[in-house]
Design a protein around this motif. Structure first.
Motif, mmCIF file in Angstrom:
data_model
loop_
_atom_site.group_PDB
_atom_site.id
_atom_site.type_symbol
_atom_site.label_atom_id
_atom_site.label_comp_id
_atom_site.label_asym_id
_atom_site.label_seq_id
_atom_site.Cartn_x
_atom_site.Cartn_y
_atom_site.Cartn_z
ATOM 1 N N UNK A 229 -20.277 0.921 -45.257
ATOM 2 C CA UNK A 229 -20.808 -0.344 -44.770
ATOM 3 C C UNK A 229 -22.310 -0.410 -45.025
ATOM 4 N N UNK B 73 -25.810 -2.438 -43.676
ATOM 5 C CA UNK B 73 -26.348 -3.181 -42.544
ATOM 6 C C UNK B 73 -27.800 -3.562 -42.820
ATOM 7 N N UNK C 116 -31.104 -4.196 -40.423
ATOM 8 C CA UNK C 116 -31.632 -4.139 -39.059
ATOM 9 C C UNK C 116 -32.802 -5.096 -38.960
ATOM 10 N N UNK D 126 -34.158 -5.177 -33.771
ATOM 11 C CA UNK D 126 -33.385 -3.945 -33.711
ATOM 12 C C UNK D 126 -31.889 -4.119 -33.872
ATOM 13 N N UNK D 127 -31.435 -5.342 -34.018
ATOM 14 C CA UNK D 127 -30.000 -5.572 -34.150
ATOM 15 C C UNK D 127 -29.506 -5.154 -35.531
ATOM 16 N N UNK D 128 -28.308 -4.588 -35.567
ATOM 17 C CA UNK D 128 -27.670 -4.213 -36.828
ATOM 18 C C UNK D 128 -26.750 -5.349 -37.263
ATOM 19 N N UNK E 117 -24.078 -6.715 -39.838
ATOM 20 C CA UNK E 117 -23.139 -6.313 -40.890
ATOM 21 C C UNK E 117 -23.385 -7.134 -42.152
ATOM 22 N N UNK F 12 -21.951 -5.822 -45.538
ATOM 23 C CA UNK F 12 -20.744 -5.613 -46.328
ATOM 24 C C UNK F 12 -19.944 -4.433 -45.784
ATOM 25 N N UNK F 13 -18.642 -4.608 -45.821
ATOM 26 C CA UNK F 13 -17.693 -3.507 -45.660
ATOM 27 C C UNK F 13 -17.129 -3.292 -47.054
ATOM 28 N N UNK G 201 -29.578 -0.187 -43.952
ATOM 29 C CA UNK G 201 -28.854 1.064 -43.796
ATOM 30 C C UNK G 201 -27.512 0.991 -44.495
ATOM 31 N N UNK H 57 -19.056 6.962 -38.362
ATOM 32 C CA UNK H 57 -19.919 6.578 -39.468
ATOM 33 C C UNK H 57 -21.161 7.449 -39.465
ATOM 34 N N UNK I 274 -24.896 7.542 -40.957
ATOM 35 C CA UNK I 274 -25.878 6.620 -41.513
ATOM 36 C C UNK I 274 -26.878 7.350 -42.394
ATOM 37 N N UNK I 275 -27.369 6.630 -43.404
ATOM 38 C CA UNK I 275 -28.507 7.110 -44.160
ATOM 39 C C UNK I 275 -29.791 6.848 -43.394
ATOM 40 N N UNK I 276 -30.902 7.292 -43.978
ATOM 41 C CA UNK I 276 -32.205 7.146 -43.333
ATOM 42 C C UNK I 276 -32.763 5.735 -43.445
ATOM 43 N N UNK J 250 -23.159 4.639 -30.613
ATOM 44 C CA UNK J 250 -24.155 5.242 -31.491
ATOM 45 C C UNK J 250 -25.512 5.085 -30.809
ATOM 46 N N UNK K 246 -32.849 7.317 -37.898
ATOM 47 C CA UNK K 246 -31.592 6.708 -38.320
ATOM 48 C C UNK K 246 -30.626 6.605 -37.145
ATOM 49 N N UNK K 247 -29.581 5.851 -37.348
ATOM 50 C CA UNK K 247 -28.556 5.668 -36.327
ATOM 51 C C UNK K 247 -27.649 6.895 -36.330
ATOM 52 N N UNK L 128 -32.292 3.200 -28.717
ATOM 53 C CA UNK L 128 -31.435 2.019 -28.748
ATOM 54 C C UNK L 128 -30.004 2.529 -28.824
ATOM 55 N N UNK M 62 -25.407 -5.924 -30.189
ATOM 56 C CA UNK M 62 -26.848 -6.097 -30.396
ATOM 57 C C UNK M 62 -27.687 -4.937 -29.897
ATOM 58 N N UNK N 74 -31.673 -1.320 -25.345
ATOM 59 C CA UNK N 74 -32.852 -0.450 -25.503
ATOM 60 C C UNK N 74 -33.112 0.249 -24.179
#
Lengths: 113, 115
Positions: free
Chosen positions: A33, A35, A37, A41-43, A45, A47-48, A86, A101, A103-105, B35, B42-43, B89, B108, B111
């Protein structure tokens, strides 16, 4: 678990430019996926895409599962595209993973007007 | 369009206090996740939950953490005695489960600031 690496770590563009973000993963993935951000701070979506190619407006993504990478293309960038991108991958290692999942950096994208 | 919701959006607490973060996953989803993302990092995966039990958890998810689905709609993360390093978060996510891997939809975030 799998390792996910993203490049470049930072990207600065002028509005209207195109860009390609890359995500490499260490093993075959069952889930991939992308994302965005946002500044709050919201992620979001994007693409899946565990395999193949998808497009959504100015954004498109391609995952080449056999070569363990995914690309996110942003065309005609706008200032609102700024933020952190991300990718995250999941792999069912021996049937013991249930959707985790990794995540990358992230890639920090800054688009200047 | 259905979405994952989380409350509160911000939580400030004193070190050593218990906090409960709440999530309402998408109604027909069967898999739930937590998460966290420490500022600037990173997450990271904490835990996955299916059929009223933990399916998988990370090293971060120690005895101070617990999850619960107290009713048919809520999914909670409890931190028993917060530490300064718990400031982050926290994201809840959910996915359908049809025997394979499905897209995860993220809330969303909450925090959490531990003082």
């Amino acid at each position: 678990g799998i390792q996910v690496e993203q490049s470049p770590p930072d990207l600065i563009l002028q509005e209207g430019a195109n860009s390609t973000l890359r995500c490499n993963f260490s093993d075959s993935v069952n889930n991939l996926q992308w994302f965005h951000q946002n500044p709050w701070g919201q992620l979001i979506n994007l693409f899946y895409i565990p395999s193949g190619t998808k497009q959504n407006g100015r954004l498109s993504a391609t995952t080449v599962a056999t070569e363990r990478y995914s690309l996110l293309y942003i065309s005609s960038s706008q200032t609102t595209d700024s933020g952190v991108y991300f990718c995250a991958g999941g792999a069912n290692a021996g049937g013991t993973s249930y959707g985790k999942l990794t995540f990358g950096q992230g890639t920090i994208l800054t688009v200047h007007p | 369009e259905p979405e994952v919701t989380q409350t509160p959006s911000h939580q400030v607490t004193q070190m050593g206090q218990e906090v409960i973060l709440r999530c309402v996953p998408i109604s027909n989803h069967l898999y739930f996740y937590w998460y966290r993302q420490i500022l600037g990092q990173k997450v990271e995966f904490l835990v996955s939950f299916y059929n009223n039990e933990i399916s998988e958890k990370s090293e971060i998810f120690d005895d101070q953490f617990s999850v619960e689905r107290p009713d048919g709609s809520n999914f909670t993360l409890k931190i028993r005695s917060t530490k300064l390093e718990d400031s982050a978060m926290y994201f809840c996510a959910s996915s359908e489960w049809t025997g394979g891997w499905n897209e995860q939809f993220f809330g969303p975030g909450t925090r959490l600031t531990v003082l």
